[in-house]
Design a protein around this motif. Structure first.
Motif, short mmCIF file in Angstrom:
data_model
loop_
_atom_site.label_atom_id
_atom_site.label_comp_id
_atom_site.label_asym_id
_atom_site.label_seq_id
_atom_site.Cartn_x
_atom_site.Cartn_y
_atom_site.Cartn_z
N GLY A 61 -16.86 6.19 -14.92
CA GLY A 61 -16.66 6.87 -13.80
C GLY A 61 -16.68 5.99 -12.48
O GLY A 61 -16.52 6.50 -11.42
N THR A 62 -16.75 4.56 -12.57
CA THR A 62 -16.92 3.81 -11.39
C THR A 62 -15.86 3.35 -11.04
O THR A 62 -14.74 3.30 -11.91
CB THR A 62 -17.90 2.60 -11.90
OG1 THR A 62 -17.33 1.84 -13.00
CG2 THR A 62 -19.43 3.15 -11.95
N ALA A 63 -15.44 3.25 -9.99
CA ALA A 63 -14.06 2.67 -9.29
C ALA A 63 -13.93 1.28 -10.07
O ALA A 63 -14.94 0.30 -9.91
CB ALA A 63 -14.20 2.61 -7.87
N GLY A 64 -12.54 0.95 -10.38
CA GLY A 64 -12.34 -0.48 -10.72
C GLY A 64 -11.86 -1.41 -9.84
O GLY A 64 -12.16 -0.94 -8.53
N GLU A 65 -11.71 -2.71 -10.12
CA GLU A 65 -11.41 -3.49 -9.10
C GLU A 65 -10.20 -3.22 -7.94
O GLU A 65 -9.18 -2.59 -8.63
CB GLU A 65 -11.10 -4.82 -9.67
CG GLU A 65 -12.40 -5.47 -10.58
CD GLU A 65 -12.11 -6.90 -11.01
OE1 GLU A 65 -11.16 -7.49 -10.94
OE2 GLU A 65 -13.21 -7.23 -11.60
N GLN A 120 0.87 -1.07 0.05
CA GLN A 120 0.13 -0.14 -0.10
C GLN A 120 0.87 1.23 0.08
O GLN A 120 2.04 1.18 0.29
CB GLN A 120 -0.72 0.01 1.13
CG GLN A 120 -1.85 -1.33 1.30
CD GLN A 120 -2.91 -1.18 0.32
OE1 GLN A 120 -3.20 -0.02 -0.09
NE2 GLN A 120 -3.62 -2.52 0.19
N PRO A 121 0.55 2.39 -0.29
CA PRO A 121 -1.11 2.86 -0.59
C PRO A 121 -1.19 2.49 -2.11
O PRO A 121 -0.30 2.64 -2.95
CB PRO A 121 -1.08 4.21 -0.36
CG PRO A 121 0.36 4.58 -0.61
CD PRO A 121 1.21 3.62 -0.02
N ARG A 122 -2.37 2.09 -2.52
CA ARG A 122 -2.76 1.80 -3.84
C ARG A 122 -3.69 2.94 -4.65
O ARG A 122 -4.35 3.45 -3.71
CB ARG A 122 -3.54 0.26 -4.02
CG ARG A 122 -2.60 -0.53 -3.70
CD ARG A 122 -3.59 -1.92 -3.93
NE ARG A 122 -2.70 -2.95 -3.62
CZ ARG A 122 -2.78 -4.56 -3.98
NH1 ARG A 122 -3.90 -4.55 -4.55
NH2 ARG A 122 -2.27 -5.35 -3.72
N ALA A 123 -3.53 3.11 -5.91
CA ALA A 123 -4.49 3.95 -6.58
C ALA A 123 -5.54 3.47 -6.65
O ALA A 123 -5.52 2.11 -7.14
CB ALA A 123 -3.65 4.45 -7.71
N VAL A 124 -6.90 3.99 -6.84
CA VAL A 124 -8.10 3.47 -7.11
C VAL A 124 -8.19 3.65 -8.59
O VAL A 124 -7.73 4.84 -8.93
CB VAL A 124 -9.32 4.04 -6.27
CG1 VAL A 124 -10.51 3.81 -6.92
CG2 VAL A 124 -9.23 3.89 -5.03
N GLY A 125 -8.50 2.85 -9.30
CA GLY A 125 -8.64 2.91 -10.75
C GLY A 125 -10.13 3.37 -11.04
O GLY A 125 -10.94 2.88 -10.55
N ASP A 165 -10.62 -4.23 -15.99
CA ASP A 165 -11.42 -4.23 -14.85
C ASP A 165 -10.50 -3.05 -13.84
O ASP A 165 -11.57 -2.71 -12.72
CB ASP A 165 -11.75 -5.33 -14.41
CG ASP A 165 -12.68 -6.36 -15.33
OD1 ASP A 165 -13.36 -5.77 -15.97
OD2 ASP A 165 -12.37 -7.44 -15.38
N VAL A 166 -9.37 -2.75 -13.85
CA VAL A 166 -8.84 -1.99 -12.68
C VAL A 166 -8.95 -0.75 -12.96
O VAL A 166 -9.11 0.12 -12.06
CB VAL A 166 -7.51 -2.76 -12.42
CG1 VAL A 166 -6.71 -1.87 -11.30
CG2 VAL A 166 -7.25 -4.17 -12.34
#
Length: 562
Positions: free
Chosen positions: A237-241, A227-232, A326-327
């Motif tokens: 506009g939805t968040a990836g996996e 961590q930390p990870r980026a949200v894709g 998907d990410v």
């Protein structure tokens, strides 16, 4: 994981601009990094961040970082910024690590590149067993199609069986056809031959940097990237996996699945090509010395990478990239051997991807000129007055709405899609027709993969009564043919992206109508909201209850009906 090759200008990004000058202000500077970009470069990149780039950039020369910065948001909900320490999924760049693992095993004399797959995996009974390790590395095994979706739970045995059952195009070595399944088969070979398993071997032998650190880890499962990870964030506009997929992971093992910071990706790339990961002879082979496959336009497929010759820039380079899916991340890395320079970039939002930014600003840097600024929209424009439904004489239609101060236009029908998405230079009408015919053959069940796709659809929606073409779009380096599938009276829109042999590269069913977002250019005209200028070349104009779309082939008018 589908690979996106960095375009021709990618190799020369930041060649002249990255130094150790004091950095200037940025809308989202990185925290706690060394080696910031030059003031002018950081200011220019900050403008691209304002325009929509969100991600991390690392540039190193001879193992020393010249530029290490990050911009934008790693997590919108938590208001957490990207930094140089933010982890990104690197997608198909994983193939470079799998290739390195194969060469490390060759260094250890546990296999040779001329070993056939079934020699190393006796369970193989299908035609892919005749392919050599070298052919799998260069995507010339003949495999077509995919063995699983990225997020599909798949055991080692299931992956082996699925790949063994795939169809092939001709004899091994005859054709070049990019194959995710081929690199998963290489991972299965590493898993078998290493004696320690694919993940353990990568972690202990391949991800280990010369200074003893480990370069990242896996996006899902263990050993995990830190961590930390980026949200894709995806196109809708939805968040990836988030990497919490429970596995097993053999849908992506070998072909995509690793994650790391751009600092670690740059450090690993330098270590690979300077002998810190594999032996010197293996470094030469990976770089293409006698082991490549020419694929046109000055490019050669080499193990895990694509090599560009010096004819275009006066300097050769190697590159690999990955992301999407998907990410919701995109990443690209470039190695310039003559300068021992690495450029690594990742993004977590689609508005300006890492590859698009690399393409857009590279030529100016190569010419030692100031970086181009992203375009600014013209003022004015009565957006609300343009909203509504517009009909073409051929039956297609457009829905125009206002979204965040921009015009959003979606297309329904093949004629509407063709007008909104004129094909780019180099893509012909024949290319579009050929792709559409391949999609027809797929959904008619004329291939093994087609029968699988058809069965999967019918299991959810019922027997297929009809398939209607709904247009083809060139997007993200691939052709996507949209189809309306009719089953039990229900119409379902989806798209399929196929390779030249008819294998599925990407698919989404159901999916939204293809759409573009536009900004005002002045005089009631609108241009695509595309700062990198890499998207469709189309201009909108509104007058007297009509919308006119103008592209390279001319103009198309649609009348307003509501």
């Amino acid at each position: 994981m589908r690979k996106h090759l960095a375009l021709l200008v990618a190799a020369l990004l930041l060649l002249a601009a990255c130094t150790e000058d004091t950095p200037g202000p940025a809308p989202r500077p990185s925290a706690g990094t060394s080696g910031p970009c030059a003031r002018e470069t950081d200011a220019a990149l900050s403008a691209w961040a304002v325009a929509g780039f969100s991600g991390s950039i690392a540039v190193a020369t001879a193992g020393r970082f010249d530029c290490l910065v990050a911009y934008g948001s790693a997590d919108d909900r938590a208001a957490r910024p990207n930094t140089a320490g933010t982890v990104f999924s690197i997608g198909s760049i994983t193939k470079a690590f799998t290739a390195a693992a194969v060469f490390r095993l060759a260094d250890e004399r546990k296999l040779t590149l001329d070993d056939r797959a079934r020699t190393l995996l006796p369970q193989l009974k299908g035609p892919v067993g005749d392919a050599t390790v070298r052919q799998l590395l260069l995507h010339t095994s003949g495999l077509k199609g995919t063995h699983a979706n990225d997020s599909q739970p798949m055991s080692r045995e299931q992956a082996l069986q699925a790949i063994d059952a795939l169809e092939v195009t001709g004899k091994p070595g005859e054709h070049y056809l990019y194959s995710n399944a081929g690199y998963t088969l290489l991972a299965l070979i590493v898993d078998q031959v290493s004696g320690s398993g694919y993940r353990d071997y990568l972690t202990s032998r391949i991800l280990r940097l010369p200074d003893g650190r480990t370069a990242g880890g896996f996006w899902s499962g263990q050993p995990a990237a830190p961590q930390p990870r980026a949200v894709g964030y995806r196109e809708d506009g939805t968040a990836g996996e988030a990497g919490d997929f429970a596995g097993p992971y053999w849908a992506v093992e070998g072909n995509g699945g690793l994650a790391m910071t751009m600092k670690d990706l740059a450090a690993w790339t330098h270590a690979l090509f300077t002998g810190g990961i594999v032996a010197a002879d293996s470094v030469k082979a990976i770089a293409g010395a006698g082991a490549g496959r020419e694929i046109g336009d000055g490019r050669t497929e080499v193990p895990g990478w694509v090599a560009f010759d010096a004819s275009r820039f006066g300097v050769p380079f190697l590159t690999t990239a990955g992301g999407g899916g998907d990410v919701g991340h995109n990443a690209v890395v470039v190695w310039l051997p003559q300068q021992q320079r690495v450029i690594a970039m990742a993004s977590n939002k689609p508005r300006i991807s890492a590859e698009q930014l690399l393409e857009r600003i590279g030529p100016a840097i190569a010419a030692a000129k100031p970086l181009p600024a992203p375009p600014s929209p013209a003022g004015g424009g009565a957006l609300a007055a343009a909203t509504g439904t517009y009909q073409l004489d051929g039956g297609g239609s457009f829905e125009v709405s206002v979204r965040d101060g921009r015009l959003a236009v979606s297309a329904a029908g093949a004629d509407a899609v063709a007008a909104l998405f004129p094909p780019p230079a180099g893509v012909t009408a024949g290319d579009l027709r050929r792709h559409e015919e391949l999609v027809r053959e797929l959904l008619a069940g004329r291939t093994l993969e087609g029968r699988k796709e058809r069965a999967a659809f019918e299991a959810q929606y019922g027997p297929i009564d009809d398939v209607r073409l709904a247009g083809t779009v060139a997007q993200g380096g691939e052709l996507r043919t949209y189809v309306t599938v009719v089953a039990r009276g229900r119409q379902v829109l989806g798209y399929f992206a196929l390779n030249e042999a008819g294998g599925v590269e990407a698919a989404e069913v159901p999916t939204a109508k293809p759409a573009l977002v536009f900004l005002p250019s002045g005089d009631d005209r609108y241009h695509p909201d595309d700062p990198t200028a890499g998207g469709p070349d189309v201009i909108l104009a509104f007058a007297e209850a009509r919308m006119t779309l103008t592209g390279p082939a001319g103009s198309t008018a649609a009348r307003r009906v509501s």
